[in-house]
Design a protein around this motif. Sequence first.
Motif, PDB file in Angstrom:
ATOM      1  N   ARG A  14       0.828  -1.208   0.000  1.00  0.00           N
ATOM      2  CA  ARG A  14       0.000   0.000   0.000  1.00  0.00           C
ATOM      3  C   ARG A  14       0.863   1.259   0.000  1.00  0.00           C
ATOM      4  O   ARG A  14       0.397   2.327  -0.384  1.00  0.00           O
ATOM      5  CB  ARG A  14      -0.906   0.023   1.232  1.00  0.00           C
ATOM      6  CG  ARG A  14      -1.928  -1.101   1.286  1.00  0.00           C
ATOM      7  CD  ARG A  14      -2.551  -1.191   2.664  1.00  0.00           C
ATOM      8  NE  ARG A  14      -3.114   0.081   3.084  1.00  0.00           N
ATOM      9  CZ  ARG A  14      -3.366   0.405   4.357  1.00  0.00           C
ATOM     10  NH1 ARG A  14      -3.065  -0.453   5.340  1.00  0.00           N
ATOM     11  NH2 ARG A  14      -3.891   1.574   4.664  1.00  0.00           N
ATOM     12  N   TRP A  94       3.139   9.144  -0.874  1.00  0.00           N
ATOM     13  CA  TRP A  94       2.687   9.230   0.517  1.00  0.00           C
ATOM     14  C   TRP A  94       3.242   8.080   1.366  1.00  0.00           C
ATOM     15  O   TRP A  94       3.007   8.014   2.562  1.00  0.00           O
ATOM     16  CB  TRP A  94       1.159   9.175   0.565  1.00  0.00           C
ATOM     17  CG  TRP A  94       0.601   7.953  -0.124  1.00  0.00           C
ATOM     18  CD1 TRP A  94       0.389   6.714   0.415  1.00  0.00           C
ATOM     19  CD2 TRP A  94       0.243   7.838  -1.497  1.00  0.00           C
ATOM     20  NE1 TRP A  94      -0.081   5.844  -0.525  1.00  0.00           N
ATOM     21  CE2 TRP A  94      -0.189   6.516  -1.731  1.00  0.00           C
ATOM     22  CE3 TRP A  94       0.225   8.737  -2.573  1.00  0.00           C
ATOM     23  CZ2 TRP A  94      -0.605   6.076  -2.983  1.00  0.00           C
ATOM     24  CZ3 TRP A  94      -0.198   8.291  -3.814  1.00  0.00           C
ATOM     25  CH2 TRP A  94      -0.615   6.973  -3.994  1.00  0.00           C
ATOM     26  N   GLU A 159      -5.074   8.082   5.441  1.00  0.00           N
ATOM     27  CA  GLU A 159      -6.002   7.339   4.586  1.00  0.00           C
ATOM     28  C   GLU A 159      -6.630   8.247   3.532  1.00  0.00           C
ATOM     29  O   GLU A 159      -6.839   7.838   2.386  1.00  0.00           O
ATOM     30  CB  GLU A 159      -7.078   6.672   5.442  1.00  0.00           C
ATOM     31  CG  GLU A 159      -6.537   5.513   6.286  1.00  0.00           C
ATOM     32  CD  GLU A 159      -7.635   4.775   7.023  1.00  0.00           C
ATOM     33  OE1 GLU A 159      -8.813   5.220   6.973  1.00  0.00           O
ATOM     34  OE2 GLU A 159      -7.318   3.755   7.661  1.00  0.00           O
ATOM     35  N   LEU A 160      -6.924   9.488   3.890  1.00  0.00           N
ATOM     36  CA  LEU A 160      -7.445  10.457   2.924  1.00  0.00           C
ATOM     37  C   LEU A 160      -6.422  10.703   1.813  1.00  0.00           C
ATOM     38  O   LEU A 160      -6.763  10.694   0.621  1.00  0.00           O
ATOM     39  CB  LEU A 160      -7.775  11.773   3.639  1.00  0.00           C
ATOM     40  CG  LEU A 160      -8.111  12.975   2.739  1.00  0.00           C
ATOM     41  CD1 LEU A 160      -9.398  12.729   1.975  1.00  0.00           C
ATOM     42  CD2 LEU A 160      -8.203  14.251   3.580  1.00  0.00           C
ATOM     43  N   GLN A 162      -3.898   8.761   0.942  1.00  0.00           N
ATOM     44  CA  GLN A 162      -3.694   7.534   0.172  1.00  0.00           C
ATOM     45  C   GLN A 162      -4.815   7.347  -0.850  1.00  0.00           C
ATOM     46  O   GLN A 162      -4.561   6.982  -2.009  1.00  0.00           O
ATOM     47  CB  GLN A 162      -3.642   6.341   1.119  1.00  0.00           C
ATOM     48  CG  GLN A 162      -3.327   5.026   0.433  1.00  0.00           C
ATOM     49  CD  GLN A 162      -3.268   3.887   1.441  1.00  0.00           C
ATOM     50  OE1 GLN A 162      -3.282   4.109   2.644  1.00  0.00           O
ATOM     51  NE2 GLN A 162      -3.203   2.667   0.951  1.00  0.00           N
ATOM     52  N   HIS A 163      -6.045   7.610  -0.443  1.00  0.00           N
ATOM     53  CA  HIS A 163      -7.180   7.437  -1.359  1.00  0.00           C
ATOM     54  C   HIS A 163      -7.119   8.428  -2.516  1.00  0.00           C
ATOM     55  O   HIS A 163      -7.228   8.047  -3.681  1.00  0.00           O
ATOM     56  CB  HIS A 163      -8.489   7.599  -0.594  1.00  0.00           C
ATOM     57  CG  HIS A 163      -9.708   7.511  -1.471  1.00  0.00           C
ATOM     58  ND1 HIS A 163     -10.152   6.315  -2.003  1.00  0.00           N
ATOM     59  CD2 HIS A 163     -10.561   8.474  -1.922  1.00  0.00           C
ATOM     60  CE1 HIS A 163     -11.228   6.544  -2.744  1.00  0.00           C
ATOM     61  NE2 HIS A 163     -11.492   7.847  -2.708  1.00  0.00           N
ATOM     62  N   THR A 164      -6.967   9.718  -2.202  1.00  0.00           N
ATOM     63  CA  THR A 164      -6.940  10.717  -3.267  1.00  0.00           C
ATOM     64  C   THR A 164      -5.645  10.629  -4.074  1.00  0.00           C
ATOM     65  O   THR A 164      -5.648  10.864  -5.286  1.00  0.00           O
ATOM     66  CB  THR A 164      -7.110  12.129  -2.689  1.00  0.00           C
ATOM     67  OG1 THR A 164      -6.144  12.343  -1.648  1.00  0.00           O
ATOM     68  CG2 THR A 164      -8.501  12.315  -2.115  1.00  0.00           C
ATOM     69  N   GLY A 166      -4.141   7.866  -4.728  1.00  0.00           N
ATOM     70  CA  GLY A 166      -4.348   6.752  -5.648  1.00  0.00           C
ATOM     71  C   GLY A 166      -5.104   7.172  -6.892  1.00  0.00           C
ATOM     72  O   GLY A 166      -4.851   6.659  -7.994  1.00  0.00           O
ATOM     73  N   TRP A 167      -6.018   8.118  -6.741  1.00  0.00           N
ATOM     74  CA  TRP A 167      -6.748   8.637  -7.904  1.00  0.00           C
ATOM     75  C   TRP A 167      -5.794   9.414  -8.815  1.00  0.00           C
ATOM     76  O   TRP A 167      -5.833   9.284 -10.043  1.00  0.00           O
ATOM     77  CB  TRP A 167      -7.896   9.527  -7.432  1.00  0.00           C
ATOM     78  CG  TRP A 167      -8.878   9.906  -8.509  1.00  0.00           C
ATOM     79  CD1 TRP A 167      -8.832   9.552  -9.831  1.00  0.00           C
ATOM     80  CD2 TRP A 167     -10.052  10.717  -8.360  1.00  0.00           C
ATOM     81  NE1 TRP A 167      -9.897  10.095 -10.507  1.00  0.00           N
ATOM     82  CE2 TRP A 167     -10.662  10.809  -9.632  1.00  0.00           C
ATOM     83  CE3 TRP A 167     -10.638  11.350  -7.271  1.00  0.00           C
ATOM     84  CZ2 TRP A 167     -11.831  11.536  -9.847  1.00  0.00           C
ATOM     85  CZ3 TRP A 167     -11.806  12.065  -7.489  1.00  0.00           C
ATOM     86  CH2 TRP A 167     -12.395  12.158  -8.753  1.00  0.00           C
ATOM     87  N   THR A 170      -3.710   6.730 -10.727  1.00  0.00           N
ATOM     88  CA  THR A 170      -4.383   6.009 -11.817  1.00  0.00           C
ATOM     89  C   THR A 170      -4.771   6.931 -12.964  1.00  0.00           C
ATOM     90  O   THR A 170      -4.859   6.480 -14.115  1.00  0.00           O
ATOM     91  CB  THR A 170      -5.639   5.288 -11.295  1.00  0.00           C
ATOM     92  OG1 THR A 170      -6.510   6.237 -10.661  1.00  0.00           O
ATOM     93  CG2 THR A 170      -5.257   4.206 -10.297  1.00  0.00           C
ATOM     94  N   ALA A 184     -13.808  13.626  -1.956  1.00  0.00           N
ATOM     95  CA  ALA A 184     -13.385  13.314  -0.588  1.00  0.00           C
ATOM     96  C   ALA A 184     -14.261  13.992   0.455  1.00  0.00           C
ATOM     97  O   ALA A 184     -14.225  13.624   1.643  1.00  0.00           O
ATOM     98  CB  ALA A 184     -11.934  13.737  -0.390  1.00  0.00           C
TER      99      ALA A 184
END
Length: 280
Positions: A14, A94, A159-160, A162-164, A166-167, A170, A184
Amino acid sequence: MEYVGQVPAPPLDRFIDDIYCLTGVPRHRRLNVPPMPSAHLFLNLGEPARLWDSDPSVPSAVFSDGWFMGVWTRRFLVEYPARVRLVGVHFKPWGISPFVAMPPAELRNRWVPVDDVWRRSVDRIRNRIGDLASATATLRAVEDELRSRLAEAPSRGLELVQHTGGWLETSHGVVAVGALTEAAGVSGNHLAAQFKAHVGITPKRLARIYRFARLINSVDTLRPIDWSEYAHAAGYFDQAHFCREFKDFTGHTPTEYLALRRRFPADRDFPPDNGPMPAE
């Protein structure tokens, strides 16, 4: 020079793209490295390596043991020794955050000795992996070390990010920051603050680096190049802005870069050639 790499097992994957060994004689001793969406840990098991910032006011540094590097927003130069024996950890932008107590902003555009980050650890780690005969065993030992240092609970906001992040990864940076904040459910200022805390730079700047990385890694120097097509495919809609950013990130105009790469082609099956280029 031989490259052996592997993606670490969960949950390290991750935060880390790969762990790798570089051994042997480098094709090019000195490399010009543009900004890439990553942070790094290097453990040097061979002769010292030298690093230069593209900012001439920053003195060069020589490392005989190991160093951390955060995300870079400008290019730097590295000079390998005549024979290389190096272990690298390629963190996601991150990804370094849960392994170090130092704020990632303090690692941005810097190289920092391992012992300044992991107190009095580098000799123990180097001695452990230096005695291993195979690259596979070396990578396994480094993975064990990283797993032991991974924070048990993610820090606030990671976590915020990592999620954004990841966007951004990709989409190769071709996404509006407004879309990130809307998805978010946070404000732009809050998202920027969390990225600075865990990446060291804002999401807008990270998007620029992802966009550039996509372009530079997609260029096929064996074919005729229409830079406007490449720039548009990577998300650049202003040709003048593209040319300025290309020069800032590589030190070359697109035409100069193409001539350099045709003289010194990158090896498609050798990841360290993706992005870095010979420094003349």
